[in-house]
Design a protein around this motif. Structure first.
Motif, PDB file in Angstrom:
ATOM      1  N   GLU A  84       8.235  28.473   3.621  1.00 52.49           N
ATOM      2  CA  GLU A  84       8.691  27.222   4.199  1.00 52.49           C
ATOM      3  C   GLU A  84       7.548  26.430   4.845  1.00 52.49           C
ATOM      4  O   GLU A  84       7.599  25.199   4.891  1.00 52.49           O
ATOM      5  CB  GLU A  84       9.764  27.497   5.259  1.00 52.49           C
ATOM      6  CG  GLU A  84      11.087  27.966   4.704  1.00 52.49           C
ATOM      7  CD  GLU A  84      11.030  29.399   4.181  1.00 52.49           C
ATOM      8  OE1 GLU A  84      11.904  29.803   3.385  1.00 52.49           O
ATOM      9  OE2 GLU A  84      10.094  30.139   4.586  1.00 52.49           O
ATOM     10  N   ALA A  85       6.496  27.123   5.359  1.00 55.83           N
ATOM     11  CA  ALA A  85       5.353  26.453   5.993  1.00 55.83           C
ATOM     12  C   ALA A  85       4.061  27.132   5.542  1.00 55.83           C
ATOM     13  O   ALA A  85       3.410  27.843   6.323  1.00 55.83           O
ATOM     14  CB  ALA A  85       5.488  26.488   7.510  1.00 55.83           C
ATOM     15  N   PRO A  86       3.664  26.961   4.286  1.00 60.61           N
ATOM     16  CA  PRO A  86       2.512  27.706   3.754  1.00 60.61           C
ATOM     17  C   PRO A  86       1.185  27.351   4.438  1.00 60.61           C
ATOM     18  O   PRO A  86       0.372  28.230   4.724  1.00 60.61           O
ATOM     19  CB  PRO A  86       2.503  27.328   2.270  1.00 60.61           C
ATOM     20  CG  PRO A  86       3.267  26.053   2.183  1.00 60.61           C
ATOM     21  CD  PRO A  86       4.299  26.102   3.252  1.00 60.61           C
ATOM     22  N   LYS A  87       0.939  26.070   4.702  1.00 58.41           N
ATOM     23  CA  LYS A  87      -0.332  25.688   5.324  1.00 58.41           C
ATOM     24  C   LYS A  87      -0.441  26.231   6.747  1.00 58.41           C
ATOM     25  O   LYS A  87      -1.483  26.741   7.154  1.00 58.41           O
ATOM     26  CB  LYS A  87      -0.475  24.168   5.329  1.00 58.41           C
ATOM     27  CG  LYS A  87      -0.730  23.568   3.960  1.00 58.41           C
ATOM     28  CD  LYS A  87      -0.975  22.072   4.071  1.00 58.41           C
ATOM     29  CE  LYS A  87      -1.267  21.474   2.700  1.00 58.41           C
ATOM     30  NZ  LYS A  87      -1.512  20.018   2.776  1.00 58.41           N
TER      31      LYS A  87
ATOM     32  N   VAL B  35       1.172  28.828   8.092  1.00 61.37           N
ATOM     33  CA  VAL B  35       1.079  30.296   8.102  1.00 61.37           C
ATOM     34  C   VAL B  35      -0.304  30.754   7.650  1.00 61.37           C
ATOM     35  O   VAL B  35      -0.902  31.676   8.233  1.00 61.37           O
ATOM     36  CB  VAL B  35       2.189  30.908   7.224  1.00 61.37           C
ATOM     37  CG1 VAL B  35       1.995  32.413   7.091  1.00 61.37           C
ATOM     38  CG2 VAL B  35       3.553  30.605   7.809  1.00 61.37           C
ATOM     39  N   ARG B  36      -0.852  30.131   6.590  1.00 58.06           N
ATOM     40  CA  ARG B  36      -2.195  30.506   6.124  1.00 58.06           C
ATOM     41  C   ARG B  36      -3.235  30.252   7.220  1.00 58.06           C
ATOM     42  O   ARG B  36      -4.127  31.082   7.456  1.00 58.06           O
ATOM     43  CB  ARG B  36      -2.542  29.719   4.865  1.00 58.06           C
ATOM     44  CG  ARG B  36      -3.924  30.041   4.295  1.00 58.06           C
ATOM     45  CD  ARG B  36      -4.194  29.211   3.055  1.00 58.06           C
ATOM     46  NE  ARG B  36      -3.384  29.683   1.947  1.00 58.06           N
ATOM     47  CZ  ARG B  36      -3.759  30.653   1.097  1.00 58.06           C
ATOM     48  NH1 ARG B  36      -4.930  31.258   1.270  1.00 58.06           N
ATOM     49  NH2 ARG B  36      -2.980  31.017   0.111  1.00 58.06           N
ATOM     50  N   ASN B  37      -3.121  29.123   7.884  1.00 57.83           N
ATOM     51  CA  ASN B  37      -4.046  28.802   8.974  1.00 57.83           C
ATOM     52  C   ASN B  37      -3.942  29.844  10.098  1.00 57.83           C
ATOM     53  O   ASN B  37      -4.953  30.357  10.594  1.00 57.83           O
ATOM     54  CB  ASN B  37      -3.736  27.407   9.510  1.00 57.83           C
ATOM     55  CG  ASN B  37      -4.619  27.030  10.681  1.00 57.83           C
ATOM     56  OD1 ASN B  37      -5.812  26.828  10.530  1.00 57.83           O
ATOM     57  ND2 ASN B  37      -4.017  26.932  11.861  1.00 57.83           N
ATOM     58  N   PHE B  38      -2.715  30.193  10.485  1.00 54.98           N
ATOM     59  CA  PHE B  38      -2.500  31.137  11.577  1.00 54.98           C
ATOM     60  C   PHE B  38      -3.005  32.528  11.208  1.00 54.98           C
ATOM     61  O   PHE B  38      -3.712  33.182  12.003  1.00 54.98           O
ATOM     62  CB  PHE B  38      -1.010  31.174  11.912  1.00 54.98           C
ATOM     63  CG  PHE B  38      -0.650  32.146  12.998  1.00 54.98           C
ATOM     64  CD1 PHE B  38      -0.987  31.900  14.315  1.00 54.98           C
ATOM     65  CD2 PHE B  38       0.027  33.320  12.708  1.00 54.98           C
ATOM     66  CE1 PHE B  38      -0.656  32.793  15.323  1.00 54.98           C
ATOM     67  CE2 PHE B  38       0.362  34.221  13.707  1.00 54.98           C
ATOM     68  CZ  PHE B  38       0.024  33.954  15.017  1.00 54.98           C
ATOM     69  N   VAL B  39      -2.689  33.023  10.008  1.00 54.45           N
ATOM     70  CA  VAL B  39      -3.078  34.377   9.607  1.00 54.45           C
ATOM     71  C   VAL B  39      -4.593  34.498   9.478  1.00 54.45           C
ATOM     72  O   VAL B  39      -5.203  35.483   9.932  1.00 54.45           O
ATOM     73  CB  VAL B  39      -2.372  34.765   8.302  1.00 54.45           C
ATOM     74  CG1 VAL B  39      -2.917  36.090   7.772  1.00 54.45           C
ATOM     75  CG2 VAL B  39      -0.864  34.876   8.508  1.00 54.45           C
TER      76      VAL B  39
END
Length: 388
Positions: free
Chosen positions: A32-35, A37-41
């Protein structure tokens, strides 16, 4: 409340924030929020959040973190620029524990900062990107921050809690490659702090007014600084070529400088030729003088006589050395003879002592014999008288 949770999509991915108030388990929505989540991980994998404080706490609303500077004005995403908002119809600010991106109250201004809700706040729907939620009993660790003392003027806690480290338990993106590691980031931060300290010490000025010769010392320091600035000025290639025309190529050299260089070269060549000619003439004249001058024979005689003198001196030195060797040998022989004579005298003394001892023993024996014969004669006399 159960109906609210049933409407949310399934999660994929899990991260644990280890804080000073306890662990916070966060499950993620990468679909639902790929950008976001990728930034956070990726920031978690790089150790970006290690040491970050919760710089903003609003009671019954939210807690905010993710700024390495701790001011609320810093932080940068992995994209090196703010990224776009990501909204989903099934993700709403309908309960506490939701994790969302913090922005600058402007659309598409997301960075590294994020906040966690302490209660429902529907007015943030479609204003901030929701990408995760707190799960399990760790929600109670989150609620402990709701009761902390804060400065009401800026919502900053008096004793802010801190993120100690982050563990990525389930990475939803297998293609994430961290730009750095937590250890490398710590080393870089330590190096930056050391550089800042060094620069601060370098720029620190001494209070020369406290010294009796403060004005004079200050003037000397100013002169030294000005001299250092002049000596350390770096010149460009154009400035060097402008100051020294000899470094230019022939086609780029001005005609005046080129003519001057050619004149210098010609003068130098002429001077070298003159020196060579003078040297040749001097050598020739010296050879002719040697052949025609009778004094040349005298020089040879002097050299031969000096050679003879040197040979005589060498012979004298050799004779003196031989004489010294003979004297040393004679002294050694005399010392040996002296030692042998001493040994002989000692042997003679021993023999004399032995002969004396023998003569004394013989005299004692004779005396004993004489005394024994006298006693026998007296006994015979007494026996004769008794018989009478």
């Amino acid at each position: 409340m159960s109906t609210i949770y049933n409407t949310e999509p399934p999660t994929k991915g899990k991260v644990t924030l280890k804080t000073t108030v306890g662990d916070l388990d966060i499950e993620l929505w990468p679909k639902e929020a790929p950008k976001a989540v990728r930034n956070f991980v990726q920031l978690c994998l790089e150790g970006y959040y290690d040491g970050c404080i919760f710089h903003r706490i609003i009671k019954d609303f939210m807690v905010q973190t993710g700024d390495p500077t701790g001011t609320g004005e810093g932080g940068e995403s992995i994209y090196s620029a703010p990224f776009k908002d990501e909204f989903h119809s099934r993700l709403k600010f309908s309960h506490r524990g939701l994790v969302a991106c913090a922005n600058r109250n402007e659309p598409h201004s997301n960075g590294s900062q994020f906040f966690i809700t302490l209660d429902q706040c529907e007015w943030l729907d479609r204003k901030n990107t929701i990408f995760g939620k707190i799960v399990g009993d760790t929600i109670y660790n989150l609620l402990r921050m709701n009761d902390m003392e804060v400065d009401e003027s800026n919502d900053r806690p008096v004793d802010p809690p801190r993120i100690l480290s982050v563990d990525v338990l389930w990475n939803p993106f297998e293609d994430i490659v961290p730009r750095t590691t937590a250890e490398e980031r710590k080393a870089q931060e330590q190096f930056k702090k050391a550089e800042e300290t060094r620069k601060e010490k370098k720029t620190r000025k001494r209070n020369l007014a406290l010294l009796s010769f403060g004005e004079q010392a200050e003037e000397e320091e100013q002169h030294l600084a000005a001299a250092a600035a002049v000596s350390t000025k770096i010149k460009s290639a154009h400035e060097v070529l402008r100051d020294d025309g000899s470094l230019l190529a022939p086609e780029d050299t001005p005609e005046e400088i080129l003519a001057e260089q050619q004149a210098r070269a010609a003068a130098l060549k002429g001077l070298q030729d003159k020196l060579k000619g003078a040297k040749r003439s001097r050598d020739n004249s010296s050879s002719e003088d040697d052949d025609s001058d009778p004094g040349h024979d005298r020089g040879r005689r002097r050299r031969s006589s000096s050679k003879g003198t040197a040979a005589a001196v060498a012979e004298r030195v050799k004779a003196a050395a031989d004489k010294a060797d003979r004297a040393r040998a004679a002294r050694a022989a005399a010392a040996a003879e002296d030692g042998s004579s001493r040994v002989r005298e000692e042997d003679r003394d021993r023999d004399r002592g032995r002969s004396r001892d023998r003569s004394e023993q013989q005299q004692q024996q004779q005396q004993q014999r004489g005394s024994s014969s006298g006693s026998g004669s007296s006994r015979s006399r007494s026996q004769g008288r008794g018989s009478d």
